[in-house]
Design an enzyme around this catalytic site. Structure first.
Site, PDB file in Angstrom:
ATOM      1  N   ARG A  17      34.285  96.200 -19.742  1.00 58.02           N
ATOM      2  CA  ARG A  17      35.216  97.214 -19.211  1.00 58.02           C
ATOM      3  C   ARG A  17      36.518  96.554 -18.767  1.00 58.02           C
ATOM      4  NH1 ARG A  17      31.611 100.291 -21.729  1.00 58.02           N
ATOM      5  NH2 ARG A  17      29.766 100.803 -20.502  1.00 58.02           N
ATOM      6  N   HIS A 174      22.600  95.821 -31.841  1.00 62.02           N
ATOM      7  CA  HIS A 174      21.509  96.480 -31.121  1.00 62.02           C
ATOM      8  C   HIS A 174      20.582  97.295 -32.024  1.00 62.02           C
ATOM      9  CE1 HIS A 174      24.479  99.629 -31.360  1.00 62.02           C
ATOM     10  NE2 HIS A 174      25.191  99.192 -30.339  1.00 62.02           N
ATOM     11  N   LEU A 219      22.579 104.001 -26.075  1.00 62.40           N
ATOM     12  CA  LEU A 219      22.677 104.345 -27.495  1.00 62.40           C
ATOM     13  C   LEU A 219      22.787 103.073 -28.323  1.00 62.40           C
ATOM     14  CD1 LEU A 219      25.095 107.396 -27.299  1.00 62.40           C
ATOM     15  CD2 LEU A 219      22.705 107.423 -28.046  1.00 62.40           C
ATOM     16  N   ASP A 247      23.916  93.986 -24.996  1.00 63.00           N
ATOM     17  CA  ASP A 247      24.566  95.302 -24.881  1.00 63.00           C
ATOM     18  C   ASP A 247      24.631  95.738 -23.418  1.00 63.00           C
ATOM     19  OD1 ASP A 247      25.930  97.526 -25.710  1.00 63.00           O
ATOM     20  OD2 ASP A 247      24.170  98.621 -26.412  1.00 63.00           O
ATOM     21  N   HIS A 251      28.038 101.394 -16.207  1.00 69.14           N
ATOM     22  CA  HIS A 251      28.743 102.630 -15.846  1.00 69.14           C
ATOM     23  C   HIS A 251      28.477 102.846 -14.367  1.00 69.14           C
ATOM     24  CE1 HIS A 251      29.608 104.135 -19.936  1.00 69.14           C
ATOM     25  NE2 HIS A 251      28.439 103.629 -20.275  1.00 69.14           N
ATOM     26  N   ALA A 263      25.884 106.756 -21.554  1.00 69.40           N
ATOM     27  CA  ALA A 263      24.888 105.883 -22.186  1.00 69.40           C
ATOM     28  C   ALA A 263      25.200 104.429 -21.871  1.00 69.40           C
ATOM     29  CB  ALA A 263      24.912 106.097 -23.694  1.00 69.40           C
TER      30      ALA A 263
HETATM   31  O1  DOR Z   1      24.513 102.657 -24.588  1.00 69.26           O
HETATM   32  C1  DOR Z   1      25.600 102.305 -25.019  1.00 69.26           C
HETATM   33  N1  DOR Z   1      26.630 102.054 -24.188  1.00 69.26           N
HETATM   34  N2  DOR Z   1      25.776 102.188 -26.339  1.00 69.26           N
HETATM   35  C2  DOR Z   1      26.978 101.955 -26.883  1.00 69.26           C
HETATM   36  O2  DOR Z   1      27.068 101.897 -28.070  1.00 69.26           O
HETATM   37  C3  DOR Z   1      28.166 101.846 -26.035  1.00 69.26           C
HETATM   38  C4  DOR Z   1      27.825 101.458 -24.672  1.00 69.26           C
HETATM   39  C5  DOR Z   1      28.947 101.673 -23.692  1.00 69.26           C
HETATM   40  O3  DOR Z   1      30.074 101.270 -23.976  1.00 69.26           O
HETATM   41  O4  DOR Z   1      28.691 102.200 -22.611  1.00 69.26           O
HETATM   42 ZN    ZN Z   2      27.412  98.078 -27.059  1.00 73.11          ZN
END
Ligand code: DOR
Ligand code: ZN
Length: 349
Positions: A17, A174, A219, A247, A251, A263
């Site tokens: 981020r 992933h 995801l 990954d 958030h 996600a």
């Molecule tokens: O779960 C996910 N979060 N999958 C993704 O492809 C993007 C990622 C995100 O940037 O939060």
């Molecule tokens: Zn990712």
């Protein structure tokens, strides 16, 4: 085994981020990994070499003093990507790859590629330069079940592209299914795949255990048990096609615990320990360094890190939450403990 020593690993798929979140999360990855390959799905996305170089500086400013840590930068492909700028960035060592987000597949993918044919010239230029294509491998269409998106992507997009451009190098990011694991080892050394800790630890039941579990929603979404077992077999196989890529995708808690929650699993504070648990359970700790350090260095043509790290079989408590300004993020295994600890790790863990 009570102790394991290996050369410092690389996390080949992270989301850092920007702003206060970047400052809060970078130290976790920088402490445990020699390199991190950084995803470009910021707002706005990192679509040019200049943007990737500027983002790299912002990341370096958040790395704690004294750590030998290198972010590996990527560009976000759009229908309008300039192949000249993209490939120049790779040749100059600013970037290590370019990310294909099919439009609307995931977080901040609305600027992604609407049709793979729109970037054919870009892919050919990447293949000529040896620049890897990193794929978010989900085919998104209203008639495709969310749990089948990966297989549709492999069959309808990935395999035809690999056949059409025979020198293109690809990392399937992933992977979550047995189909993904099989595809990743079916094209020799031109294709590799990253595997996250959550897809090795959990099947989709975990999303509904005793109620809805937003902090395990990512995801591509968790899949059936047969797929989890295939991923564990792949990661611990020792084959060069499988790479560590967490990954880790932080958030804010309020954005996860919301109607239409985001996600992403924030795994950075415990990722290494989670992978060690999997390798221990599979009796494959002797192959851990290949998955965590050597396979990624070989695929991305990086120098193998010389510094080693040691983990010991000792329980470590995981914080309930991590502060980001006056907000918080919830890490994987929050409020629980993990069975491995880094030797010499301080209170920061
Ligand atoms: O779960 C996910 N979060 N999958 C993704 O492809 C993007 C990622 C995100 O940037 O939060
Ligand atoms: Zn990712």
């Amino acid at each position: 085994m009570q102790e394991i020593t290996f050369r410092k690993p690389s996390d080949l798929h992270v989301h850092f981020r920007d702003g206060p979140m970047l400052a809060a999360v970078v130290p976790y990855t920088a402490r445990d990994f020699r390199h991190a390959l950084v995803m470009p799905n910021l707002v706005p996305p990192v679509t040019t070499t200049a943007m990737a170089a500027a983002y790299r500086e912002r990341i370096m400013a958040a790395v704690p003093e004294g750590l030998d840590f290198t972010p590996l930068m990527t560009c976000y492909l759009t229908d309008d990507t300039d192949a000249g700028d993209l490939v120049a960035g790779f040749r100059d060592g600013v970037t290590v790859g370019a990310k294909l987000y099919p439009a609307h597949a995931t977080t901040n993918s609305q600027h992604g590629v609407t049709n793979i044919r729109n970037i054919r010239d870009v892919l050919v230029a990447m293949a000529d330069a040896g620049m890897p294509l990193l794929t978010h491998g989900e085919r998104v269409r209203p008639d495709i079940d969310v749990f089948d998106r990966e297989k549709f992507f492999i069959d309808e997009i990935l395999v035809p592209t690999l056949e059409e451009i025979p020198t293109l190098r690809v990392v399937m990011e992933h992977i979550t299914t047995a189909d993904g694991a099989l595809a990743a080892r079916s094209f020799g050394d031109r294709v590799a795949a990253t595997i996250t800790p959550q897809h090795l630890l959990f099947n989709r039941n975990a999303l509904f255990e005793g109620g809805l579990r937003p902090h395990l929603y990512c995801l591509p979404v968790l899949k059936r048990e047969e797929h989890r077992l295939a991923l564990r077999q792949a990661a611990t196989s020792g084959l060069p096609n499988y790479l560590l890529g967490t990954d880790t995708a932080p958030h804010l808690r309020r954005d996860k615990e919301a109607d239409c929650g985001c996600a992403g699993v924030f795994s950075a504070p415990v990722a290494l320990e989670a992978y060690l648990q999997v390798f221990e359970e599979e009796n494959a700790l002797d192959r851990f360094e290949r998955f965590a350090t050597l396979n990624g260095a070989a695929f991305y043509r990086l120098e193998v890190p010389q510094e080693t790290v040691t983990y010991v079989r000792r329980e470590r408590y995981v914080a309930e939450q991590i502060e980001v300004g006056d907000q918080s993020v919830i890490p994987l295994h929050a409020g629980k403990s993990v069975g491995w600890s880094k030797l010499g790790a301080g209170a920061e863990h």
